[in-house]
Design an enzyme around this catalytic site. Sequence first.
Site, PDB file in Angstrom:
ATOM      1  N   ASP A   1       1.071  -1.348   0.154  1.00 46.86           N
ATOM      2  CA  ASP A   1      -0.061  -0.079   0.186  1.00 46.86           C
ATOM      3  C   ASP A   1       0.921   1.126  -0.049  1.00 46.86           C
ATOM      4  O   ASP A   1       2.004   1.203   0.560  1.00 46.86           O
ATOM      5  CB  ASP A   1      -0.862  -0.047   1.136  1.00 46.86           C
ATOM      6  CG  ASP A   1      -2.075   0.688   1.041  1.00 46.86           C
ATOM      7  OD1 ASP A   1      -3.339   0.385   0.832  1.00 46.86           O
ATOM      8  OD2 ASP A   1      -2.094   2.117   0.777  1.00 46.86           O
TER       9      ASP A   1
ATOM     10  N   THR B   1     -13.575  -4.909  -8.924  1.00 47.77           N
ATOM     11  CA  THR B   1     -14.652  -5.183  -9.883  1.00 47.77           C
ATOM     12  C   THR B   1     -14.430  -4.090 -11.063  1.00 47.77           C
ATOM     13  O   THR B   1     -14.399  -2.831 -10.790  1.00 47.77           O
ATOM     14  CB  THR B   1     -15.913  -4.627  -9.107  1.00 47.77           C
ATOM     15  OG1 THR B   1     -16.162  -5.626  -7.893  1.00 47.77           O
ATOM     16  CG2 THR B   1     -17.117  -4.590  -9.945  1.00 47.77           C
TER      17      THR B   1
ATOM     18  N   LEU C   1     -17.006 -11.300  -1.661  1.00 46.54           N
ATOM     19  CA  LEU C   1     -17.131 -11.187  -0.315  1.00 46.54           C
ATOM     20  C   LEU C   1     -18.072 -10.024   0.367  1.00 46.54           C
ATOM     21  O   LEU C   1     -18.052  -8.894  -0.466  1.00 46.54           O
ATOM     22  CB  LEU C   1     -15.732 -10.788   0.521  1.00 46.54           C
ATOM     23  CG  LEU C   1     -14.625  -9.777  -0.050  1.00 46.54           C
ATOM     24  CD1 LEU C   1     -15.146  -8.608   0.825  1.00 46.54           C
ATOM     25  CD2 LEU C   1     -13.501 -10.254  -0.021  1.00 46.54           C
TER      26      LEU C   1
ATOM     27  N   LYS D   1     -19.107 -10.794 -12.057  1.00 42.15           N
ATOM     28  CA  LYS D   1     -19.329 -10.161 -11.084  1.00 42.15           C
ATOM     29  C   LYS D   1     -20.261  -9.052 -11.049  1.00 42.15           C
ATOM     30  O   LYS D   1     -21.138  -8.850  -9.956  1.00 42.15           O
ATOM     31  CB  LYS D   1     -17.935  -9.328 -10.650  1.00 42.15           C
ATOM     32  CG  LYS D   1     -17.822  -8.169  -9.687  1.00 42.15           C
ATOM     33  CD  LYS D   1     -17.919  -8.863  -8.462  1.00 42.15           C
ATOM     34  CE  LYS D   1     -17.710  -7.996  -7.292  1.00 42.15           C
ATOM     35  NZ  LYS D   1     -17.945  -8.391  -6.005  1.00 42.15           N
TER      36      LYS D   1
ATOM     37  N   PHE E   1     -31.744 -12.509   0.567  1.00 40.40           N
ATOM     38  CA  PHE E   1     -31.885 -11.202  -0.038  1.00 40.40           C
ATOM     39  C   PHE E   1     -33.526 -10.696  -0.187  1.00 40.40           C
ATOM     40  O   PHE E   1     -33.484 -10.128  -1.499  1.00 40.40           O
ATOM     41  CB  PHE E   1     -31.048 -10.980  -1.093  1.00 40.40           C
ATOM     42  CG  PHE E   1     -29.611 -10.463  -0.673  1.00 40.40           C
ATOM     43  CD1 PHE E   1     -29.024 -11.583  -0.069  1.00 40.40           C
ATOM     44  CD2 PHE E   1     -29.228  -9.394  -1.008  1.00 40.40           C
ATOM     45  CE1 PHE E   1     -27.569 -11.274   0.432  1.00 40.40           C
ATOM     46  CE2 PHE E   1     -27.728  -9.142  -0.406  1.00 40.40           C
ATOM     47  CZ  PHE E   1     -27.085 -10.022   0.220  1.00 40.40           C
TER      48      PHE E   1
ATOM     49  N   GLY F   1     -36.755  -3.115   3.437  1.00 39.68           N
ATOM     50  CA  GLY F   1     -36.149  -2.142   4.361  1.00 39.68           C
ATOM     51  C   GLY F   1     -35.799  -0.860   3.770  1.00 39.68           C
ATOM     52  O   GLY F   1     -36.651  -0.551   2.730  1.00 39.68           O
TER      53      GLY F   1
ATOM     54  N   CYS G   1     -20.663  -1.592  -2.499  1.00 37.85           N
ATOM     55  CA  CYS G   1     -20.710  -2.345  -3.984  1.00 37.85           C
ATOM     56  C   CYS G   1     -21.930  -2.179  -4.816  1.00 37.85           C
ATOM     57  O   CYS G   1     -21.943  -1.682  -5.938  1.00 37.85           O
ATOM     58  CB  CYS G   1     -20.532  -4.078  -3.716  1.00 37.85           C
ATOM     59  SG  CYS G   1     -18.832  -4.252  -2.992  1.00 37.85           S
TER      60      CYS G   1
ATOM     61  N   LYS H   1     -24.867  -1.495   7.215  1.00 40.48           N
ATOM     62  CA  LYS H   1     -25.600  -2.872   7.744  1.00 40.48           C
ATOM     63  C   LYS H   1     -24.659  -3.198   8.936  1.00 40.48           C
ATOM     64  O   LYS H   1     -23.619  -2.416   9.229  1.00 40.48           O
ATOM     65  CB  LYS H   1     -25.253  -4.122   6.784  1.00 40.48           C
ATOM     66  CG  LYS H   1     -24.051  -4.264   6.251  1.00 40.48           C
ATOM     67  CD  LYS H   1     -23.863  -5.734   5.354  1.00 40.48           C
ATOM     68  CE  LYS H   1     -22.569  -6.111   5.304  1.00 40.48           C
ATOM     69  NZ  LYS H   1     -22.305  -7.420   4.631  1.00 40.48           N
TER      70      LYS H   1
HETATM   71  C1  UDX Z   1     -22.125  -7.078  -1.299  1.00 41.34           C
HETATM   72  C2  UDX Z   1     -22.316  -8.503  -1.755  1.00 41.34           C
HETATM   73  O1  UDX Z   1     -23.150  -9.194  -0.873  1.00 41.34           O
HETATM   74  C3  UDX Z   1     -20.906  -9.270  -1.868  1.00 41.34           C
HETATM   75  O2  UDX Z   1     -21.199 -10.405  -2.624  1.00 41.34           O
HETATM   76  C4  UDX Z   1     -20.159  -8.164  -2.958  1.00 41.34           C
HETATM   77  O3  UDX Z   1     -18.975  -8.874  -3.191  1.00 41.34           O
HETATM   78  C5  UDX Z   1     -20.022  -6.977  -2.419  1.00 41.34           C
HETATM   79  O4  UDX Z   1     -21.434  -6.271  -2.224  1.00 41.34           O
HETATM   80  P1  UDX Z   1     -21.823  -5.902   1.010  1.00 41.34           P
HETATM   81  O5  UDX Z   1     -22.088  -4.540   0.484  1.00 41.34           O
HETATM   82  O6  UDX Z   1     -20.811  -6.243   2.036  1.00 41.34           O
HETATM   83  O7  UDX Z   1     -21.610  -7.132   0.037  1.00 41.34           O
HETATM   84  O8  UDX Z   1     -23.300  -6.143   1.929  1.00 41.34           O
HETATM   85  P2  UDX Z   1     -24.503  -7.038   1.930  1.00 41.34           P
HETATM   86  O9  UDX Z   1     -24.507  -7.844   3.048  1.00 41.34           O
HETATM   87  O10 UDX Z   1     -24.842  -7.725   0.492  1.00 41.34           O
HETATM   88  O11 UDX Z   1     -25.864  -5.896   1.827  1.00 41.34           O
HETATM   89  C6  UDX Z   1     -25.809  -4.937   1.027  1.00 41.34           C
HETATM   90  C7  UDX Z   1     -26.785  -3.810   1.211  1.00 41.34           C
HETATM   91  O12 UDX Z   1     -28.133  -4.524   0.908  1.00 41.34           O
HETATM   92  C8  UDX Z   1     -27.147  -3.503   2.671  1.00 41.34           C
HETATM   93  O13 UDX Z   1     -27.284  -2.245   2.952  1.00 41.34           O
HETATM   94  C9  UDX Z   1     -28.108  -4.485   3.154  1.00 41.34           C
HETATM   95  O14 UDX Z   1     -28.910  -3.739   4.453  1.00 41.34           O
HETATM   96  C10 UDX Z   1     -29.132  -4.555   2.117  1.00 41.34           C
HETATM   97  N1  UDX Z   1     -29.890  -5.552   2.115  1.00 41.34           N
HETATM   98  C11 UDX Z   1     -29.292  -6.834   2.039  1.00 41.34           C
HETATM   99  C12 UDX Z   1     -31.224  -5.409   2.326  1.00 41.34           C
HETATM  100  O15 UDX Z   1     -31.756  -4.280   2.339  1.00 41.34           O
HETATM  101  N2  UDX Z   1     -31.877  -6.669   2.095  1.00 41.34           N
HETATM  102  C13 UDX Z   1     -31.516  -7.956   2.030  1.00 41.34           C
HETATM  103  O16 UDX Z   1     -32.258  -8.831   1.784  1.00 41.34           O
HETATM  104  C14 UDX Z   1     -30.050  -8.090   1.833  1.00 41.34           C
END
Ligand code: UDX
Length: 438
Positions: free
Chosen positions: A30, A121, A153, A204, A249, A253, A260, A320
């Site tokens: 880094d 990505t 991830l 992706k 998923f 909410g 991401c 989250k």
């Molecule tokens: C996500 C993907 O899950 C992961 O595979 C990718 O590599 C990067 O993006 P992340 O952003 O860490 O990961 O969190 P994730 O748990 O997927 O939640 C993303 C957002 O969606 C959060 O704000 C969460 O609150 C929201 N969410 C998730 C919902 O509102 N409802 C759901 O059912 C699931």
Amino acid sequence: MKIVIAGTGYVGLVTGACLSEVGHNVTCIDVDYEKIEKLKLGISPIYEPNLEELIVKNYKEGKLNFSTDYETEYKDCDIVFIGVGTPERSDGSANLDYIFKVLNQIARSVEKDCLVVMKSTVPVGTNDRAELYLKEHLKNNVKVEVASNPEFLAQGTAVLDTLNASRIVIGVESEEAKNKLLEVYERFKQPLVITNRRSAEMIKYASNDFLALKISFINEIANLCEKVGANIEDVTKGMSYDTRIGNKFLNAGIGYGGSCFPKDTKALHWLSNDNEYELKTIKATIEVNENQKYKLFRKAKELYGELKGKNVAILGLTFKPGTDDLREAPSIPNVRRLLEEGAIIKAYDSVGEENFKKIYKEEITYCNSIENAIHKAELVFIFTEWKEVKEFELDKYKVMCNEDVVILDGRNCYRIDDMKNRNLNYYSIGREFIKRNK
Ligand code: UDX
């Protein structure tokens, strides 16, 4: 095999720690000297369960190293993983400046044949461009090839997601590159998807955008449930027994945030426009999410009209649970609007507080417990479903808040019946609005 990882953000650091855990010799690079020094002391720059333990263990065992000296590290490495950020530009496209900066450093430093693996990505076609760029800028007469190997991830479970990945996607244009990556992942038992670079890049985006679409879809159904008197949780339960739909998923909410989904939906939308095609489903996904973010704020306005001088408690600030990350967290624009309205805000999120203070310091009061935050509150906004919030003793809302408090729950943390029994005003997403009997 000597592996170097460019970038010690979520992707780079987790990849580095996990690859060293399965036995590889890894050096994470880094440009941030302080960050590297802290990592050597075993301090992770990010809040991520199990990461610090892996860093300490593998650093002690000599399998994981940290350095700012990219020239020395790239010189004789076999593989470089690129895990730097690809932030969103104002037009929605992905900013690839960091990627090309790293490519330039690699091109100027490598002294033996090496494989450059894109973990970040990137828009479809970037790996091709990267290889061309490397070939044009190489200082020494060596062979350099690029492969795509996206990560899947999620924050909060990043280590687990990497060590037990649902699949490993390898996008290559030669047998040599394929074999090198197969050697890297030799110890992993997950399904392998081996394809060309462009398909890997698309896997992706399509995966992330499909998940975002699922969330926006269920949020729209939830909004309609409120209007027609249906209950979103029963609806999703009823849907989920169909294995073609599944039960993941589908939590309604206040929309998705994070590093991401918001970025990757916009980037794919931009890419489709750039190719004279419109991805209508993704366009709608983005619009629905933008609207969903302000659902609780709109409800508060509808109920009170004026929010000036109102005592507002905010529970949860991060996008989250399980992370201190605030990127695209719905809490941020909502706090901005509440402050513009003149509300008096007390917030509780022990993990997200430090980062939130970088955005709003004096403007809101940070509390060290849920109890302190909700004391005399007239409105409670729940933006993150932290375990502590979900397990909070509900009677305390009754005792500690203003008598007429309205709890606005953006993550459906509580059971409707429990709130009804306590005679609390309770608004959640896609469910009945419970009003207190006076
Ligand atoms: C996500 C993907 O899950 C992961 O595979 C990718 O590599 C990067 O993006 P992340 O952003 O860490 O990961 O969190 P994730 O748990 O997927 O939640 C993303 C957002 O969606 C959060 O704000 C969460 O609150 C929201 N969410 C998730 C919902 O509102 N409802 C759901 O059912 C699931």
